[in-house]
Design a protein around this motif. Structure first.
Motif, short mmCIF file in Angstrom:
data_model
loop_
_atom_site.label_atom_id
_atom_site.label_comp_id
_atom_site.label_asym_id
_atom_site.label_seq_id
_atom_site.Cartn_x
_atom_site.Cartn_y
_atom_site.Cartn_z
N THR A 288 0.85 -1.19 0.00
CA THR A 288 0.00 0.00 0.00
C THR A 288 0.89 1.24 0.00
O THR A 288 1.74 1.39 0.89
CB THR A 288 -0.91 0.04 1.22
N VAL A 289 0.69 2.10 -0.99
CA VAL A 289 1.44 3.36 -1.05
C VAL A 289 0.54 4.47 -0.51
O VAL A 289 -0.67 4.49 -0.77
CB VAL A 289 1.91 3.66 -2.49
N SER A 290 1.14 5.37 0.25
CA SER A 290 0.39 6.50 0.80
C SER A 290 1.32 7.70 0.88
O SER A 290 2.51 7.61 0.54
CB SER A 290 -0.16 6.15 2.19
N GLN A 291 0.80 8.83 1.33
CA GLN A 291 1.62 10.04 1.42
C GLN A 291 1.10 10.91 2.54
O GLN A 291 -0.04 10.77 2.98
CB GLN A 291 1.62 10.81 0.10
N ASP A 292 1.94 11.83 2.98
CA ASP A 292 1.52 12.76 4.03
C ASP A 292 0.69 13.88 3.41
O ASP A 292 0.56 13.97 2.18
CB ASP A 292 2.74 13.31 4.76
N ASN A 293 0.14 14.73 4.24
CA ASN A 293 -0.73 15.80 3.75
C ASN A 293 0.01 16.80 2.86
O ASN A 293 -0.58 17.39 1.96
CB ASN A 293 -1.39 16.53 4.92
#
Length: 122
Positions: free
Chosen positions: A68-73
């Motif tokens: 799962t790839v995600s990112q900060d705001n």
């Protein structure tokens, strides 16, 4: 020029999990996607997972359902959660960024960090 610093790699057994992080600086405004590449010994570097600034994700087939790839705001710190690791996931993982076009991220060549090593043993 953008700079990337990857962290979070390590050694796990088959089925294990890791979370990779990337600290990016100097990210140009033209970048609208970030993500991860990897390179196994003796093989070419390959795309693993990307995320657009709008939160749309892209995965290579072999990791779908496991990573799962995600990112900060701020959209400058991509993460990669690796579950159900397999020996073929072994390699050096690099953070990168680039242009998102029609559902595909095109990383800008030559701009990577030093990488973080992931080893999955059977």
């Amino acid at each position: 020029q953008p700079q990337f610093m990857e962290s979070g790699g390590g050694s796990v057994h088959t089925g294990g999990s890791l979370t990779l992080s990337c600290a990016a600086s100097g990210v140009p405004e033209r970048y609208n996607c970030m993500g991860w590449l990897r390179q196994a010994p003796g093989k070419e570097r390959e795309g693993v997972a990307y995320i657009s600034t709008n939160g749309i994700t892209q995965y290579r087939d072999s990791v779908k359902g496991r990573f799962t790839v995600s990112q900060d705001n701020a959209k400058t710190r991509p993460y990669l959660k690796m579950n159900t690791g397999k020996p073929e996931d072994t390699g050096m993982y690099y953070c990168t960024g680039g242009a998102w076009e029609e559902g595909v991220c095109y990383p800008e060549a030559g701009y990577y960090g030093k990488g973080t090593q992931v080893t999955v043993s059977s």
